[in-house]
Design an enzyme around this catalytic site. Structure first.
Site, PDB file in Angstrom:
ATOM      1  N   CYS A 162      -8.433   9.941   1.554  1.00  0.00           N
ATOM      2  CA  CYS A 162      -8.864   8.577   1.262  1.00  0.00           C
ATOM      3  C   CYS A 162     -10.381   8.543   1.084  1.00  0.00           C
ATOM      4  CB  CYS A 162      -8.430   7.630   2.377  1.00  0.00           C
ATOM      5  SG  CYS A 162      -8.918   5.912   2.098  1.00  0.00           S
ATOM      6  N   CYS A 187      24.872   6.863 -27.064  1.00  0.00           N
ATOM      7  CA  CYS A 187      25.365   6.007 -25.986  1.00  0.00           C
ATOM      8  C   CYS A 187      26.808   6.343 -25.659  1.00  0.00           C
ATOM      9  CB  CYS A 187      25.225   4.535 -26.399  1.00  0.00           C
ATOM     10  SG  CYS A 187      26.027   3.364 -25.281  1.00  0.00           S
ATOM     11  N   CYS A 205      31.725 -25.367  -1.364  1.00  0.00           N
ATOM     12  CA  CYS A 205      30.837 -24.904  -0.297  1.00  0.00           C
ATOM     13  C   CYS A 205      30.747 -23.378  -0.323  1.00  0.00           C
ATOM     14  CB  CYS A 205      31.316 -25.396   1.064  1.00  0.00           C
ATOM     15  SG  CYS A 205      30.253 -24.862   2.437  1.00  0.00           S
ATOM     16  N   CYS A 252      24.501 -32.847  11.351  1.00  0.00           N
ATOM     17  CA  CYS A 252      23.969 -33.383  12.612  1.00  0.00           C
ATOM     18  C   CYS A 252      24.259 -32.482  13.800  1.00  0.00           C
ATOM     19  CB  CYS A 252      24.527 -34.776  12.872  1.00  0.00           C
ATOM     20  SG  CYS A 252      26.315 -34.814  13.174  1.00  0.00           S
ATOM     21  N   CYS A 310      56.008  -9.042 -12.889  1.00  0.00           N
ATOM     22  CA  CYS A 310      56.798  -8.379 -11.862  1.00  0.00           C
ATOM     23  C   CYS A 310      56.236  -8.660 -10.472  1.00  0.00           C
ATOM     24  CB  CYS A 310      56.832  -6.875 -12.125  1.00  0.00           C
ATOM     25  SG  CYS A 310      55.228  -6.077 -11.963  1.00  0.00           S
TER      26      CYS A 310
END
Length: 363
Positions: A98, A148, A247, A266, A330
């Site tokens: 560093c 591809c 939900c 609540c 089936c």
């Protein structure tokens, strides 16, 4: 040794070295492609990094940068250049020196710090810390002209699956593959990677580990991918999904829970109608009387009727308990939930056998 100085920290007197993406050779091809002459490198042998840029919100060319893992300073000299994607994506693979401060950084053991590699988008000016560019290590330049796997066209930029055969697909076919699997909810939950896909050819150990590749989908599709991934995580963790229409909230249930039913708004006992004010809830709960809204009560009865209908018309998969409806054909059922695929008998509600085939294949 290779020195890199972050763009933001360069002073007018300093001349930064070139970024690694301009000096590194693509190790995937450098041992196979011929060099044009002594000391000469073909342009297609240069490393081309691709990223998903959060600011551009698309696939972009990326710039590889390095910083000190301790102080995050950009003036850092690596002891060796990265030679593969693991060197870049995994921690503590390459050490360095560093140079951000007068006193060099060292870890608790006195050892030199490790290099921390990261990416920036090469198509716009840096937007700071919030300018996130996720490396898409499977997206590469198609230097060998490989067709591809799906459409057989030869594209300049392709995605190479992490399988032993290195199957190649163009980006359009990759997106089509993701969309079809997403609509059929056929992404696979992987314990280490998450909600992901494998090579379409069915190769083993070919799961896409960097899920930012799926950000190549449009925003609505990626949001759906995240929604399905969250639901699958809840189910894999032993949780349940709220059955109320509209939900689907995930619930991680404690096995010792007394199954107390409460209102999520609540947090009081389940009730019809509007939630009572907090001042009323603070009193004696045994004497609470909730006002009933006829419309909401009717809606609740409709929801209950829907649940009854589901119970009557469907049967659970014997393996994963996913509600399944038979709409003809089936009695041989195949669970379509990703990761299950259990084959079972609609009549016996057990694993499909030759006895079922002979006794009541068609009822």
């Amino acid at each position: 040794m290779h020195s890199m100085v972050a763009e933001e920290e360069v002073t007018p007197e300093e001349v930064p070295s070139k970024p690694l993406c301009e000096t590194l050779l693509d190790v995937q091809f450098q041992n196979e492609e011929k060099v044009q002459g002594p000391g000469t490198v073909c342009e297609h042998e240069r490393v081309h990094f691709f990223v998903h840029c959060s600011q551009c919100n698309k696939l972009c060319k990326g710039k590889l940068r390095v910083r000190c893992s301790l102080c995050k300073g950009g003036a850092f000299t690596v002891h060796r250049d990265p030679e593969c994607w693991d060197d870049v994506l995994k921690c503590r693979r390459i050490s360095g020196h560093c140079e951000s401060y007068e006193i060099a950084c060292v870890d608790n053991n006195g050892d030199p710090p490790c290099a921390e590699f990261y990416f920036k988008c090469a198509e716009h000016v840096s937007g700071g810390e919030k300018d996130f560019a996720a490396p898409l290590n499977l997206v590469k330049m198609n230097t060998k002209g490989v067709p591809c796997l799906a459409c057989t066209d030869i594209s300049e930029i392709v995605l190479v699956f992490p399988c032993a055969s290195k199957h190649v697909t163009c980006l359009d076919c990759f997106l089509h593959y993701c969309r079809s699997r997403l609509l059929e909810r056929q992404f696979m939950p992987h314990p280490d990677v998450g909600y992901t896909l494998s090579c379409p050819a069915g190769c083993e150990n070919s799961f896409i580990e960097e899920i930012h590749h799926f950000k190549l989908l449009i925003r609505e599709e990626y949001d759906r991918y995240q929604h399905f991934a969250t639901e699958e995580y809840v189910l894999q963790a032993g949780g349940v999904l709220c059955p109320q229409p509209g939900c689907g909230m995930g619930l991680l249930v404690d096995p010792d829970c007394k199954k107390y039913v409460f209102c999520r708004n609540c947090l009081q006992g389940y009730h019809l109608g509007d939630c009572l004010p907090d001042s009323v809830n603070d009193g004696d709960s045994s004497s609470c009387e909730y006002s009933v809204d006829p419309n909401r009560a009717a809606e609740a009865r409709w929801d209950e009727a829907s649940n009854v209908t589901i119970k009557v018309l469907t049967k659970p998969c014997p393996k994963c308990r996913t509600a399944t409806e038979r709409d003809g054909g089936c009695m041989h059922m195949v669970c379509t939930r990703s990761g299950c695929g259990f084959e079972w008998c609609w009549i016996c509600q057990t694993e499909w056998t030759r006895d079922c085939m002979g006794a009541h294949w068609f009822g």
